[in-house]
Design a protein around this motif. Structure first.
Motif, PDB file in Angstrom:
ATOM      1  N   UNK A 184       0.545  -1.488   0.055  1.00  0.00           N
ATOM      2  CA  UNK A 184      -0.265   0.168  -0.103  1.00  0.00           C
ATOM      3  C   UNK A 184       0.746   1.001   0.152  1.00  0.00           C
ATOM      4  N   UNK A 185       1.516   1.174   0.818  1.00  0.00           N
ATOM      5  CA  UNK A 185       3.331   2.524   1.251  1.00  0.00           C
ATOM      6  C   UNK A 185       3.268   2.906  -0.281  1.00  0.00           C
ATOM      7  N   UNK A 186       3.611   1.638  -0.654  1.00  0.00           N
ATOM      8  CA  UNK A 186       5.038   2.036  -2.290  1.00  0.00           C
ATOM      9  C   UNK A 186       3.773   2.014  -3.711  1.00  0.00           C
ATOM     10  N   UNK A 187       2.159   1.739  -3.583  1.00  0.00           N
ATOM     11  CA  UNK A 187       1.743   2.725  -4.796  1.00  0.00           C
ATOM     12  C   UNK A 187       1.278   3.388  -4.634  1.00  0.00           C
ATOM     13  N   UNK A 188       1.467   3.991  -2.934  1.00  0.00           N
ATOM     14  CA  UNK A 188       0.894   5.430  -2.812  1.00  0.00           C
ATOM     15  C   UNK A 188       1.911   6.169  -2.898  1.00  0.00           C
ATOM     16  N   UNK A 189       3.664   6.220  -3.023  1.00  0.00           N
ATOM     17  CA  UNK A 189       4.541   6.566  -2.637  1.00  0.00           C
ATOM     18  C   UNK A 189       4.996   6.676  -4.974  1.00  0.00           C
ATOM     19  N   UNK A 190       4.475   6.021  -5.330  1.00  0.00           N
ATOM     20  CA  UNK A 190       4.363   5.858  -6.987  1.00  0.00           C
ATOM     21  C   UNK A 190       3.391   6.820  -7.766  1.00  0.00           C
ATOM     22  N   UNK A 191       2.305   6.580  -7.006  1.00  0.00           N
ATOM     23  CA  UNK A 191       1.336   7.983  -7.145  1.00  0.00           C
ATOM     24  C   UNK A 191       1.575   8.950  -7.530  1.00  0.00           C
ATOM     25  N   UNK A 192       0.691  10.072  -7.621  1.00  0.00           N
ATOM     26  CA  UNK A 192       1.142  11.402  -7.533  1.00  0.00           C
ATOM     27  C   UNK A 192       0.016  11.963  -6.317  1.00  0.00           C
ATOM     28  N   UNK A 193       0.131  12.342  -5.439  1.00  0.00           N
ATOM     29  CA  UNK A 193      -0.230  12.755  -4.573  1.00  0.00           C
ATOM     30  C   UNK A 193      -0.620  14.186  -4.084  1.00  0.00           C
ATOM     31  N   UNK A 194      -1.401  14.705  -3.794  1.00  0.00           N
ATOM     32  CA  UNK A 194      -1.686  16.424  -4.603  1.00  0.00           C
ATOM     33  C   UNK A 194      -1.118  17.214  -3.279  1.00  0.00           C
ATOM     34  N   UNK A 195      -0.378  18.597  -3.488  1.00  0.00           N
ATOM     35  CA  UNK A 195      -0.016  19.083  -2.503  1.00  0.00           C
ATOM     36  C   UNK A 195      -1.157  19.742  -2.063  1.00  0.00           C
ATOM     37  N   UNK A 196      -1.086  20.004  -0.399  1.00  0.00           N
ATOM     38  CA  UNK A 196      -2.919  20.428   0.190  1.00  0.00           C
ATOM     39  C   UNK A 196      -2.275  22.226  -0.042  1.00  0.00           C
ATOM     40  N   UNK A 197      -3.885  22.536  -0.792  1.00  0.00           N
ATOM     41  CA  UNK A 197      -4.184  24.127  -0.553  1.00  0.00           C
ATOM     42  C   UNK A 197      -3.727  24.617   0.210  1.00  0.00           C
ATOM     43  N   UNK A 198      -3.391  25.596   0.109  1.00  0.00           N
ATOM     44  CA  UNK A 198      -2.699  26.513   1.313  1.00  0.00           C
ATOM     45  C   UNK A 198      -3.962  26.318   2.492  1.00  0.00           C
ATOM     46  N   UNK A 199      -5.241  26.987   2.833  1.00  0.00           N
ATOM     47  CA  UNK A 199      -5.578  26.586   3.850  1.00  0.00           C
ATOM     48  C   UNK A 199      -5.757  25.905   4.720  1.00  0.00           C
ATOM     49  N   UNK A 200      -5.742  24.571   3.915  1.00  0.00           N
ATOM     50  CA  UNK A 200      -5.413  23.217   4.304  1.00  0.00           C
ATOM     51  C   UNK A 200      -4.177  22.558   5.042  1.00  0.00           C
ATOM     52  N   UNK A 201      -3.249  22.899   4.120  1.00  0.00           N
ATOM     53  CA  UNK A 201      -1.024  23.166   4.005  1.00  0.00           C
ATOM     54  C   UNK A 201      -1.036  23.934   5.898  1.00  0.00           C
ATOM     55  N   UNK A 202      -2.056  24.428   5.959  1.00  0.00           N
ATOM     56  CA  UNK A 202      -1.455  25.518   6.899  1.00  0.00           C
ATOM     57  C   UNK A 202      -1.972  25.366   8.271  1.00  0.00           C
ATOM     58  N   UNK A 203      -3.370  24.353   8.154  1.00  0.00           N
ATOM     59  CA  UNK A 203      -3.914  23.512   9.227  1.00  0.00           C
ATOM     60  C   UNK A 203      -4.013  22.369  10.184  1.00  0.00           C
ATOM     61  N   UNK A 204      -2.859  21.860   8.823  1.00  0.00           N
ATOM     62  CA  UNK A 204      -2.272  20.752   9.388  1.00  0.00           C
ATOM     63  C   UNK A 204      -0.606  20.738   9.856  1.00  0.00           C
ATOM     64  N   UNK A 205      -0.355  22.082   9.540  1.00  0.00           N
ATOM     65  CA  UNK A 205       0.962  22.227   9.421  1.00  0.00           C
ATOM     66  C   UNK A 205       0.891  22.791  11.215  1.00  0.00           C
ATOM     67  N   UNK A 206       0.029  23.579  11.417  1.00  0.00           N
ATOM     68  CA  UNK A 206      -0.196  24.281  13.049  1.00  0.00           C
ATOM     69  C   UNK A 206      -0.216  23.252  14.202  1.00  0.00           C
ATOM     70  N   UNK A 207      -0.939  21.594  13.782  1.00  0.00           N
ATOM     71  CA  UNK A 207      -1.863  20.291  14.290  1.00  0.00           C
ATOM     72  C   UNK A 207       0.008  20.273  14.442  1.00  0.00           C
TER      73      UNK A 207
END
Length: 691
Positions: free
Chosen positions: A180-203
């Motif tokens: 599962x981890x290898x397949x997710x590493x090979x797939x394109x995973x989107x970069x979070x949007x700015x508002x979502x990224x700031x929330x995740x980073x603060x947590x």
């Protein structure tokens, strides 16, 4: 040639096998690994184990039989000849004895007997370790007696018959799969949007700075903003660090795993692991920090061996950079960077020691080789421009010292270097170190006894710190008390010194469960995080043992154990990976306790003279329930306030135990009592499995 051979009728027909998910849904499976259906859903694809018939030459079978006879002859020779050339009392076990498995031995009459092995705490040169041999027989993994899961297995073994499959160890297979981890590493995973990224980073930063110091918050926040504002921003190493923090942020902000969805943060985690494919000649602080974040997240996925590996590699990289040494100002003039190096080192040290103690493995560096100072608050006190990156150093100092003591407990108690007669000295020394650690805590880190009606507890960082204090108490004497009950009828009395240690261990477990249950009620228990889940499992196992001992709070401990089991079930249903594995142990413990109670009920109905031993809960009054006079006075002085681990370590009986000479533990030198302390297999063992 036979016509049937020509038309292929004798050739075995290859029947395609569907994976478990496709089989349950009754849909066609592509047979790939992973199959098309599971790959589209992003779920683990697991096929049933196939037992294929393989034709081999008779000559090969004869060769294996001959080699088997030769190895048995060598084993018999080693067992019958001592190093000095004399005859030994050991003998080669018969095939019938070998089939009994590692649970218990039998006496001459064939009845179950207490194992006549040496210490599982100390081990010896002639004990065989316990290995896990599930999916990879060419690389079996040892399990140390210090592990919580090993303690749960030993608890069931102390109550079971050798032929009972419930005494086998539960395999470690509840974790996020490699595919599962290898397949997710090979797939394109989107970069979070700015508002979502700031929330995740603060947590993520709130959690990282509250319990462990890994990164400088100001640095990663600036890098994240640059990734949004600069279209040409390309920094793969920093991107890997941000991905790892996003994964931690998603984890800490989630309460459950929706059905059919990827575990929170797993996509970002898989993307962050891609940077590990690049191994530069010169390690950097970024690579160390990335490995530490991945180590914390991996443990939440119940990938405990990966966590240990990540932390160990971070320590080795830190050694290459000299983080274990004090760097002079002439080499690094910036005091903020010097303090950052110091704190990152001690975080790597804490994680390495914590995972090593959990698994019973070796740390990556010895304490004698560490020359760096502890973290300090000098920069904050001087008003240096730290941008709030450094929290109070007292917490990290206490955490590092507790990790040191926990590692000493594993190495000295379970290390297998000394003889059983030295157990008193080692246990006494470790408890003295724990008491000294409590006495040196800053006032802000003390968990003062509060009324049982008060629902407020310290913050998560202090809660986690004191749970680790509770888990550092030694547990083997607890099994000793249980085996005294289980091994004879009527139960043998518990020596006073052993009772003191047992009571201390039980009190710490009760306090752990109390703060965990109230944290769950107050919403301070992260449902998917590993830390408190592990503490819950450790506490409920001790409570399970305590519920079977004859003391006045056995019924209360039984209720707490059942409530803790229900809480573990809820964590499992939320998608908590460690809880899924722990709950398998819990179900087996519940079944074993039920069987034991049914056996006791039959014994009571049969009355005296029956052949069924009744040993649990039937001991003479005073084995556990009657406290010493000074203990009763001490409890009365508390005016109904709850007992924490700090007060448990200050009990008069424990104070007396720490002051007495080794004669107070003479029962350990008695072979009959020593056998009750330990289980067959030594400090490391290889269990058999029954699925």
């Amino acid at each position: 040639m036979d016509d049937r051979e020509n038309d292929g009728s004798l050739a075995p027909k290859i029947k395609s096998t569907a994976c478990h998910r496709c089989h349950s849904r009754k849909v066609k499976c592509s047979g790939d690994q992973p199959c098309a259906n599971c790959k589209r859903s992003g779920l683990d694809c697991v096929y049933p184990n196939r037992n294929r018939r393989v034709r081999v030459d008779e000559r090969y079978i004869k060769q294996l039989e001959g080699e088997n006879k030769r190895l048995r002859a060598q084993l018999a020779h080693r067992a019958n000849v001592t190093p000095s050339g004399g005859e030994s009392s050991l003998s080669t076990p018969s095939p019938a004895q070998e089939e009994q498995g590692p649970c218990q031995d039998r006496d001459s009459s064939g009845a179950a007997a207490v194992p006549d092995s040496t210490s599982a705490l100390h081990g010896s040169t002639d004990t065989q370790p316990w290995f896990l041999d599930i999916d990879l027989p060419q690389t079996p993994k040892p399990i140390n007696e210090a592990a919580d899961t090993a303690f749960a297995t030993r608890f069931r073994q102390a109550l079971s018959d050798p032929s009972d499959p419930h005494c086998s160890h539960v395999p470690h297979n509840e974790y996020a799969g490699d595919d599962t981890i290898m397949s997710l590493a090979e797939a394109a995973w989107p970069w979070p949007k700015p508002s979502r990224a700031r929330l995740l980073m603060n947590v993520a930063l709130m959690h990282a700075s509250r319990c462990l110091y890994i990164v400088r918050p100001g640095e990663v926040l600036r890098a994240m903003e640059n990734s949004f504002s600069d279209p040409n921003w390309r920094d793969p190493i920093m991107a890997g660090k941000l991905r790892a923090l996003f994964a931690l942020g998603e984890l800490c902000s989630s309460r459950f795993v929706p059905p059919g969805q990827v575990f929170p943060g797993l996509g970002h985690f898989a993307q962050a692991t891609r940077i590990l494919s690049y191994l530069g000649e010169h390690p950097t602080m970024d690579f160390i920090e990335i490995r530490l974040i991945l180590s914390v997240y991996s443990f939440t996925l119940n990938r405990i061996y990966a966590s240990y590996t990540f932390a160990g590699s971070a320590v080795r990289m830190a050694v290459l950079l000299g983080l274990h040494l004090n760097i002079p100002p002439t080499q690094l003039p910036d005091p903020v960077l010097r303090e950052h190096r110091v704190r990152v080192w001690w975080t790597a040290y804490i994680l390495d020691r914590s995972w090593a103690a959990t698994l019973g493995c070796l740390p990556s560096i010895q304490d004698d080789d560490i020359k760096v100072d502890m973290p300090s608050n000098k920069l904050v006190e001087k008003g240096a421009p730290t941008n709030g990156d450094f929290g109070d150093a007292g917490y990290y100092i206490a955490y590092a010292k507790l990790a040191t003591i926990s590692m000493k407990v594993v190495q000295s108690i379970y290390g297998g270097k000394d003889q059983p007669a030295d157990l008193f000295t080692k246990v006494q020394q470790r408890l003295k170190e724990l008491k000294a650690w409590v006495e040196e805590l800053p006032p802000a880190l003390h968990m003062v006894t509060t009324s049982t009606t008060t629902s407020s507890y310290p913050n998560y960082d202090m809660l986690s710190l004191h749970l680790k204090l509770n888990g550092a108490t030694t547990r083997p004497i607890l099994l000793y008390g249980l085996r005294l009950h289980a091994g004879s009828s009527p139960p043998k009395p518990i020596p006073a010194s052993a009772k003191t240690l047992i009571d201390t261990c039980i009190r710490c477990a009760r306090h752990s469960y109390r703060i965990l249950s109230e944290s769950w009620i107050n919403g301070a228990f992260p449902a998917l995080y590993h830390d408190l889940t592990q503490s819950l499992f450790s506490a409920l196992t001790v409570l399970a043992v305590s519920s079977l001992l004859d003391h006045e709070e056995s019924a209360s401990d039984r209720e707490s154990f059942e409530d803790a089991a229900q809480l573990m079930s809820q964590l499992k249903d939320s998608g908590n990976f460690p809880a899924k594995e722990y709950y398998r142990h819990v179900k087996l413990m519940l079944e074993m306790i039920k069987k034991t109670e049914e056996k006791n009920a039959r014994a009571e109905m049969a009355g005296p003279g029956n052949d069924v031993p009744s040993y649990i809960g039937q001991g003479a009054q005073g084995h556990f329930g009657e406290a010493h006079a000074e203990e009763r006075d001490h409890m009365a002085d508390m005016n109904g306030l709850e007992v924490t681990a700090e007060t448990a370590l200050a009990e008069p009986s424990l104070e007396e135990f720490l002051m007495q000479p080794a004669m107070g533990m003479q029962f350990l030198e008695d072979p009959a009592s020593s056998d009750l302390l330990f289980q067959q297999g030594g400090g490391i063992y290889w269990p058999e499995f029954h699925f």
